[in-house]
Structures are given as structure tokens and as C-alpha cells.
Design an enzyme around this catalytic site. Structure first.
Site, PDB file in Angstrom:
ATOM      1  N   ARG A 297      10.515  17.866  50.798  1.00 46.76           N
ATOM      2  CA  ARG A 297      11.685  17.316  50.104  1.00 46.76           C
ATOM      3  C   ARG A 297      11.817  15.822  50.332  1.00 46.76           C
ATOM      4  O   ARG A 297      12.087  15.063  49.409  1.00 46.76           O
ATOM      5  CB  ARG A 297      12.960  18.041  50.562  1.00 46.76           C
ATOM      6  N   TYR A 438      11.377  20.374  41.365  1.00 46.46           N
ATOM      7  CA  TYR A 438      10.550  21.088  42.356  1.00 46.46           C
ATOM      8  C   TYR A 438      10.954  20.782  43.810  1.00 46.46           C
ATOM      9  O   TYR A 438      11.678  19.852  44.063  1.00 46.46           O
ATOM     10  CB  TYR A 438       9.053  20.953  42.095  1.00 46.46           C
ATOM     11  N   GLU A 439      10.502  21.625  44.688  1.00 47.42           N
ATOM     12  CA  GLU A 439      10.933  21.588  46.103  1.00 47.42           C
ATOM     13  C   GLU A 439      12.453  21.730  46.227  1.00 47.42           C
ATOM     14  O   GLU A 439      13.060  21.166  47.146  1.00 47.42           O
ATOM     15  CB  GLU A 439      10.449  20.314  46.799  1.00 47.42           C
ATOM     16  N   GLY A 440      13.044  22.498  45.344  1.00 41.51           N
ATOM     17  CA  GLY A 440      14.496  22.679  45.357  1.00 41.51           C
ATOM     18  C   GLY A 440      15.149  21.755  44.355  1.00 41.51           C
ATOM     19  O   GLY A 440      15.111  20.534  44.527  1.00 41.51           O
ATOM     20  N   GLN A 445      19.621  21.224  46.525  1.00 44.65           N
ATOM     21  CA  GLN A 445      19.902  20.181  47.530  1.00 44.65           C
ATOM     22  C   GLN A 445      21.414  20.068  47.751  1.00 44.65           C
ATOM     23  O   GLN A 445      21.884  19.898  48.878  1.00 44.65           O
ATOM     24  CB  GLN A 445      19.377  18.809  47.064  1.00 44.65           C
TER      25      GLN A 445
END
Lengths: 596, 596
Positions: A297, A438-440, A445
């Protein structure tokens, strides 16, 4: 149009905002002072500017391709990656004990930014490898470490993160991939993973997949997920490559951007089961995965900053060259370069100020990471860990959301030429859109910021940060200059807006979850804006001091002007966000579901 | 995922906000009441939903192509265009005297929206033809009208607008294309035009290019520009097509979006000179071109609304289908469709509220256009003309800027799937980016708003509009409901912000042009936001009345909820814009030119 790494601004942030001198006092980082940083950044810039950036447009026009289970990357990528490996860049931030260079993140992050400014698609491969390394360092057995770590840290092998399945994206409770224990202690893995970045490619000899799966009989939901290493090629006892494992790429996606980065569908176990090795303990996979995720992240946040910097540089270049219309102030008699027009200036300054502010925020966060992990004093580690944890959703969420605005402005500065693909500005706009996903996603977040980072401690950590910001305001007011006053005024308004929202979030998260979570993304944007603006306030103070000493005048004047712009054009957004968060929680969810 | 034209909301805006009944009292529009509107919209929807929309993705994946001077459009476009012509859709808003249907813009605009929701690339062809028709109607000689108008109005021939040259984009003073008078009263035209939408294609028998050029000896700058008709094929006295004219397509652009719409480079006069016919008088070309431009600018605003509506519908569909995670309020025990999540709701509501507000604003503006052009009372015409002129930069600038946000949210709602091209959401994001650029960038619209529409009359027209808004606020307060109070509160704050900025703009445009023009785009965004929000306030009042009478309950409840959302989430942005405009004029231009 070529890319020039903003080394001077990176070093400014490291030296004056992240206090690299203090990082260099941490045992193990003794050599990581400013001179080292400068030398590393200059070497990194050579590789990025000269080798990686020239492959960015080719990566877009000749994306990775898939045929017969194999992925062929863009011509030139394999050779460039070889240079990346030979330079030891993958190991920059990793322990010397496993062959890395053991530099602090405070320095490493700048190199990550450069790589992403040059070529997001290329940079994704090392980013995923970094995540695999983190997970193994934290939870891998000595055996797994011995087998995989060194090759990952050299970059000879690459890593991948396998979370997503067709039915399980943000919701990992729905993961169905299963792992069956074998008599020898290994597992056989069966299932389908999608959206696997660099899940298959031709740039390295082996790929080390980190895979979330369920062991039979595991609890339902996220508490029953375990983490496995599944290598593309099995590794013999002597470290040489053995048989091809039963994990196969069955297709890659056709995407709007980052086209050179292969996004694979991976099939595990169609031919008897893919051999996997448990990382850590069973059913603790999510916990380990979060270690990878947090590293990734932060890395995606750097991608947002990297692409913003690149879009800014290209827009400035165009604005300096393109002649069109007379300036409104009559400063030029005839048609002038468009950088003379106030709206073009506003756009360029928005791009510049946002990028510098996010870079300052990320660099400061990196120093906290270094102290949190390596400082000898447990109290210092704890305080820094809390700060860093608060910063991760901001670095990821705010920097990437702002990169959408920055890359859009980048196209806009180019006018009609911006919409023509050959100009190059459009690619950044297309590439950037994945960063908020992506990656949350930004909402993930923001959930993290609301739930784990704010409501859980009743807003204590948030208010501690606000107290630090108040001190900066005092210093700004005390300095007395117009720019400092302007910054203090806007920081104050933004901080008060932040505190209002923190009280709302901490106070109502349980009683009115819909109202609070409807405001979660605006809260993240408010907080990111404030914290990044705070760094610009700190930067302004430093720049004023340097100016008083006659040091580096042009750079410091630019820093003051950019900070004041941030205060008056970006920080000003926070009060509106506060108003909508506090007033709009109910109206966000008021429309009946069947009325959409 | 199919498209459904929002006929109900369009009719609501026409009936209750634009007062179609009053438009239908204007001589010539007697038949243009609500029943006609409904019938027309339903027919239009059939064509758009059934024929034009299914070609949208094919247009993206198989764009128009260029070979040997010829442009081949996407398979199916030619046949669909034939249906468009046969239905008489090109003539909808054009005079019956030339074969049109003579309907008011108030109705026609909705059909334009539908066509753009279905397929922006396709809709561009009629949009450009509309511009050519307007120019000829206003300034064309009887001869030109007799030769070209009827065929343009049937759509058998199409139009194009030729302004831009490589060195002359926003700055038309730099136009170099030249026209040489011939003994027969015609001209020979020489030069290169770029970015010519549908400048060449295979969908119609002839293309009527409207071309800006200079006659030898004309004054420098924009005062020396004339407008010419240059047909692709010359037209014989009997109306049949004659020789191929000397205007040739030499290439088309490779663009980020609207790929099916061919964007041509046209070469005039390489083989002896292209035959052109003067429109109106020499050196008044810019004036006539602005007639086309104003029509086209409004049309581009409708493109923004159209693509926003389409992105919204696709996102709602996905959010209803995609199952992921448990709702934070515990309303569903397990994983639920993502429309249950507050942040998804906030995103969908932002898309919905913005689209409805911009539609309401554009529909109201269309009614003013109709009155300005056709009302028997000169005073009424004048007042409506002033209002419409003020609205054009808002409809164009605000609706298209917001379409960037809306289409970005559309991708975001889809998560990772949004980034995959086959999903369809990404195309809207790519297509929309041209809307803030062509037919005058947002900055050009904002300059118009600041200079001609605000500063020139000392803010009078702006303040008149504010006075009308204040009346709506009173009505809202008087109604007493919570939703109306919320709307009144936010309208008040937004209107006060607007008035602050109007004073700033009107007062300082001459003395501090850089400071004022640096705030021009934020001023446009503030004003568009307020005026669109005002329409939502009016809509809320109507909906409350209808609810009190028990009419159309579900629709009216949704309108109230959407209006309140707009008030609390979108109108709230105006105060921050005010702050940055008033405070940030100097900091926008403070950075030294060589410091970028």
C-alpha cells in the site's frame, strides 16, 4: 520528453522533514546519511531516466502478451530488469543478512518513486517482490527463508501476491482456494486466482507466489485463511530449479492502463495439485498478508506520487513550448507560451504542490517506519509505529486519489494534443486509475482509517497528530511572514475541520455506522490533505530559514511559493469536506435501494 | 448492460423546471407540449437504446480507420446513421421551412442527451452538422441556404467545423488558412486544418465543411477571419453532386477515447485550391463561428450529461449484482451486494445527483434559448438571451468537468473489474476526457464567464440570477421540511460565496487580471454548482408538492432525497472554492517562470 528525477526535492524532504540524520543514528543505518542518500539517488536516477523510462511508451503500445500459457513482456523489459537486478536495486531496503543493502525506507522510497515515474508497469514487478520478501522475513520458517529470500532479494526470482478470486476481491472471507496437507509437511493447492500482477512473465527464472488458501476444516471467514509459498518451479535441495509446479497462467487481462504489467489469471492444481509450503502458522494468513499489503500500500502511494511527478514534468515542458494567445496582463505583446496564462499556472501549481506535499508526507512516513522497526528504544518504536500506521491509508489513499486529478490536469494542460495518444499525457491518466483500486480501494483505506486508526482508540492518535500540527501553526505565526501567516491560517481551519470530523467518527462509528462510513472517503481526503499540507508548512519554515541565510535561494523561494499555493488552493478544500461529512451522513444512504 | 433513457426525469425537468407549457405558447411551438415531448422522447429512446448504444463498444474496439485518403467508420455506423436520417432526427430542432421538425430545444436537448449516453462517437456527427446548420441559418446567403440547408437538415449530408490549425487552437488569431477571391465570386481555399471531427467519413454522400480562413489583405488577428463553406463534393445547379473538391483527409488521430469518431487532418488546396463560398461578409467569420460554437458548446455539455447518465446506470447495475462484504450496519447477516455499503452509496448518489442537477440546468437553459429566439416579446427575448448566454459556459464547463468525476467514480464502483476494458466502465472515463477540451477548454469557458458574462456588465446579470436563487431559498425555508431547510441552508452559503466572487471578479478583472483569471475555472465550478443546485432546490419544492398530493410517490421521494444529497455533498464545495479564489489569486502566479 525526458524525465529528470527530482533529486533535490527528495533530498530536501529527507533532510529537513524526515530528519535523515536521526534515522542514520539508528543502529544498522550508520552509513545512511545524506551523502549516501545523494549517491544512491543519483545512481537510481541514471537507471530510471536512461533505461526504464524509455520503455514506458513501448510498454503501452506493445503490452505484455499471452500465448500458450506463456507471457511475453514488452521488448526491452527483460534486459532492463536484468540491469535492475545487476544494480542490486531489489535489495535496497532489505537486510544485509540476506544479501540486501539494508538502507532505510526513508531513502528507498525515493528510488521507488523514481522507478514509478519512469514506468509504473515495470515498477510493479519489484513492488510485488518486495511484498513477498516482507512476508517471508516476518513469518517464514528458516527453511523458507534459506530457500527463497536471497534469490528474491537479488531480484533473480520475483514475487507475486495471490489474494483475489472471482468472488473474493475486497472481501477475503470469500476465498475458496484450498490447501491439502501432505505427509511430507507440504500442501497441495487447488483454486483460481485472478488479477495477479506479474503472476506470469519471462523476466526472471522463477516466480514465488504467496497464496491465500484454506486448509480443510479451517474456520469460516477470514479466520480460516492461511498463507502459502507456491513457487513456479520447485527448488531442489541444492537451490537449483526442479520440476515445473502445477500453477499455470490461463490468460491475462486487457486493461485501460499499466498494459505492460501482465495481470494474470492463475490456475492452481489442475494437474494433481500445486506444491505449496505453509508460511507461519495455519489460519494466520490474513495477518501475514497484511504485512505484505501494508508494504504494498505504501508502494502504491509512491506510484501515485511517481506518476504525478511525471505528468507534471511533461505538462510543464508543453506549457513552456506551446505558443497560444496573449496573456491577460499584457505582459507579452503578442501570443505567448501558455505558461504565461493564469489558468495554466494554476493547473501546473496544483500538480506541483500536490506532488511535493504527498512526497513530503510519504518521506516523513518512511522515517517513522524506519524508527518503528529499527530504533533501539521500545517507546520510540511504539510511537513511530502508531504514527506510521495512521499514515499508510493516507499515503495510499490521498496520494493516489490526487494522482487522478494531477494526471487529468496533465492532459488538460496539453489541450487537444493531450487526448492524442502519441503525446504521452493520456497514458498517465489511464495508468493512474488503477492506483485507487488495487491493494485496497480508497474506500478500503478509508475504512481502515475510520475503524482501526481512529475509532478504535477514540481518536487519540488522530488528536496527537493534530497537536503536532498546532505547534507548526504556532511556529508559522511566530515567523511573521505573509506566506507563513497564510499557511498558518489555512492549517488552522483544516485542523479544526479535522478535529470536528474525528469527534464525529470516534463518537458515532458504533451508533451510526452508515453515517460515519458514508463520510469515510471524504474523511480520508480531508486528513491526507491536512497531513500533507502540514509537511508543506514545515517545509515553508525550513525554506524561510535557509533564505534568511542566503542558501539555495531559487529552490527555497520556489518551496515557499509552492507551500503557499498548497495552503490557499488545496488546504482550503478541507472545510467543505467537513461540512459534507458532518451534514451528509444520512442523505448519502437515504435513497431507497429500489429507487436507484 | 443495456441503457434505458431516463425519460421520466427528462420530462420532469421539462415540465416543472423549464415550464414546457410556456414554451408551447410561443408561436410555432404550439404543438410542442408535454404529450409531444413524451412521444418524441419515446421514439428517440427506441433508436438510441436499440440501434445506437449497441454500437458503442464496437466503436471503441474497432475504431474508424484511414486508408488511402478514405475513412471507414466502425461496422454498423453507416446503417445506424441511415436510420437516424430516415427518422428525421437531424432536423428535430431545425425550421420546418427547410424540412425540419421545428421543435424547441427544450425537447431536442433530451434527444441529444440520449444519443450521447448511447454513443458519444456516433452522436458527434449530428452535433457538428447542427453547428453548420446554425451558421448557415444565421449568416448564409439565400443561395447557400438553398443549396445546403435541406440536405443538412435531413442528415443526408453532414457538417464539419474547421477552426483548428497546428499553431492555432484556442488562439484563432493565429489562423493561417487563406482564401483567394475568384472572378465568379467563389474563393479558392488553401491550408491545413487539424482535429476535424467527422472531417472525413463514409456515412453520408457529402460533407459540408465550414472553414475559417483569411482573405488576402484582411486585418491581422481575429478581425481578419472569414467563414467559408467548402463542400467535399461540389454541388451542381440541379442539386446533384458534381466534382470532388480539393479538400482531402491526410490522416486521422489515434486518441484515448471517442475512437469511432474520426478526427481528421484536412488538407485544403494541394491540387489547385479548394472551392469555397463566403458565408455572410468577409472578416466576420469569428462572429458566425461563435454561433456554431455556442450551439456546439451546449451540445458538448449534453455529452457530459449523457456520458454521466450512462456511467451511473452501469455502476448501479454492477453495485446491485456484485456481492462483497458484510454491511457495516449489520443489516445483512453475511456478504451483501455492494450497493449496501455506504461508500458505494455515496459514490452512486454523487453520480446521480450531479447528473440530474446538470440535466435540470441544461433543460432550463434550453427553454431560455427557445424564448430568446422565438418569443414574440422583444423584452422577453432579451432577458432570456442574457440568461442563456450566462448558462452556456456553465452547461459546457461544469457538466463536462463533473463528467470526469462521475465517470471516474463509475470505474471505482466496479473495483478491479472497472479497469478491465471488457467491463465497459473504462470507456466512459476515456471518452469523457475530451469533453473538457474541445469546443473551448474549461479555461476558455471560464474566460468567457469572467470577461463577457460577468465583468463586462459589472456583475449585474450574475446578481440578477442570485436574486432569483434567493427567492427559491425563501420558498424552501417557508416549506419547512427538513430536506427543504437543508437545501435552503446550502444554497444560501453557496449564493453568498458566489456573490463574494462576483464582486471580486467584477471589481478586479481590470486591475488584477492575473489574480482574477487564476480563479476563473474555480469560479466557473462554483457558479455551475450553484446554478445546478438551484435547479435541484426548485425540483425539491415541486416534488414535495406532488408528494403532498400523493402523486408519483416513489419518483418524487427519490427526487427529494437526491436534491438533499446534492445540497449536502456537492453544494458544500462552493465555500472552499470561494476561499481559494479570493485568497489564492496571487499565489497561483507567484512561482517564477524558470522555477517550474
Amino acid at each position: 520528453m525526458s524525465y529528470t528525477a527530482p533529486i533535490k526535492d527528495m533530498l530536501f524532504a529527507m533532510e529537513h522533514l524526515a530528519h535523515l540524520d536521526q534515522v542514520a543514528q539508528i543502529p544498522g543505518f550508520e552509513d545512511a546519511g545524506l551523502e549516501t542518500a545523494q549517491a544512491v539517488l543519483e545512481e537510481s536516477a541514471k537507471l530510471c531516466e536512461g533505461v526504464v523510462e524509455p520503455l514506458n511508451i513501448p510498454g503501452d503500445t506493445q503490452p505484455s502478451s499471452f500465448d500458450g500459457g506463456k507471457v511475453t513482456t514488452t521488448p526491452g523489459f527483460k534486459e532492463a530488469y536484468q540491469q535492475f537486478v545487476e544494480g542490486g536495486w531489489q535489495g535496497l531496503q532489505h537486510p544485509a543478512a540476506y544479501g540486501g543493502q539494508g538502507l532505510p525506507k526513508t531513502i528507498g522510497a525515493a528510488c521507488v518513486e523514481m522507478l514509478n515515474s519512469s514506468n509504473i508497469s515495470f515498477a510493479l514487478c519489484p513492488l510485488l517482490t518486495d511484498g513477498a520478501i516482507e512476508a517471508l522475513l516476518t513469518a517464514g520458517s528458516d527453511d523458507l527463508k534459506a530457500t527463497y529470500l536471497e534469490k528474491l532479494i537479488t531480484g533473480e526470482w520475483t514475487g507475486s501476491m495471490n489474494l483475489t478470486e472471482p468472488q473474493a476481491g475486497s472481501d477475503l472471507a470469500l476465498v475458496r482456494t484450498r490447501a491439502e496437507p501432505q505427509p511430507d509437511g507440504s500442501y497441495k493447492v487447488f483454486g483460481t486466482k485472478i488479477f495477479i500482477t506479474y503472476g506470469e512473465h519471462d523476466m526472471a527464472d522463477n516466480i514465488v507466489h504467496l497464496v491465500l488458501a484454506r486448509v480443510a476444516g479451517a474456520p469460516e471467514g477470514v479466520k480460516g485463511i492461511s498463507l502459502f509459498v507456491v513457487p513456479k518451479f520447485l527448488v531442489n535441495a541444492d537451490g537449483s530449479l526442479g520440476a515445473r509446479n502445477d500453477v499455470h497462467c490461463v490468460s491475462i487481462e486487457h486493461k485501460m492502463g499499466i498494459k505492460a504489467s501482465p495481470t494474470a489469471v492463475l490456475q492452481y492444481g489442475d494437474h494433481g495439485g500445486a506444491v505449496g509450503y505453509l508460511v507461519g502458522e495455519e489460519n494466520r494468513g490474513l495477518e501475514y498478508m497484511f504485512i505484505m499489503m501494508n508494504a504494498a500500500r505504501y508502494g502504491v502511494g509512491m506510484q501515485g506520487i511517481g506518476v504525478s511527478e511525471r505528468a507534471y514534468q511533461r505538462a510543464v515542458q508543453y506549457a513552456r513550448d506551446r505558443v497560444q494567445s496573449r496573456p491577460v496582463d499584457g505582459s507579452v505583446a503578442g501570443s505567448a507560451t501558455i505558461i504565461h496564462h493564469p489558468d495554466v499556472r494554476r493547473m501546473l501549481m496544483t500538480m506541483r504542490a500536490t506532488t511535493e506535499a504527498c512526497r513530503a508526507m510519504a518521506t516523513t512516513a518512511a522515517a517513522a517506519y524506519d524508527a518503528a522497526h529499527h530504533h533501539p528504544d521500545a517507546e520510540v518504536r511504539k510511537a513511530n509505529a502508531e504514527f506510521y500506521e495512521f499514515m499508510v491509508p493516507l499515503v495510499k489513499g490521498y496520494s493516489t486519489e490526487m494522482s487522478l486529478e494531477v494526471t487529468s490536469l496533465g492532459v488538460q494542460v496539453h489541450g487537444g494534443m493531450g487526448f492524442i495518444e502519441e503525446t504521452g499525457a493520456a497514458q498517465y491518466y489511464r495508468d493512474a486509475k488503477i492506483l485507487t483500486i488495487y491493494e485496497g480501494t480508497t474506500a478500503i483505506q478509508a475504512n481502515d482509517l475510520v475503524g482501526r486508526k481512529t475509532a478504535r482508540d477514540g481518536g487519540k492518535n488522530a488528536k496527537d497528530i493534530a497537536a503536532h500540527i498546532a505547534k507548526t501553526e504556532e511556529q508559522l505565526r511566530a515567523s511573521g511572514t505573509a506566506a507563513a501567516q497564510a499557511m498558518a491560517l489555512r492549517l488552522l481551519a483544516a485542523r479544526e475541520a479535522f478535529l470536528d470530523v474525528v469527534d464525529f467518527v470516534a463518537g458515532k462509528a458504533k451508533a451510526s455506522p452508515n453515517a460515519v462510513y458514508a463520510g469515510s472517503v471524504p474523511y480520508l481526503m480531508l486528513t491526507g490533505n491536512l497531513v500533507a499540507g502540514w509537511q508543506m508548512g514545515r517545509a515553508l519554515l525550513v525554506a524561510q530559514d535557509k533564505l534568511a541565510q542566503g542558501e539555495d535561494v531559487a529552490f527555497m523561494q520556489a518551496k515557499v511559493a509552492t507551500a503557499q499555493f498548497y495552503a490557499e488552493h488545496i488546504l482550503t478544500r478541507t472545510t467543505s469536506l467537513r461540512d459534507s461529512i458532518l451534514a451528509g451522513g444520512d442523505s448519502a444512504c437515504a435513497l431507497a435501494l429500489d429507487a436507484f
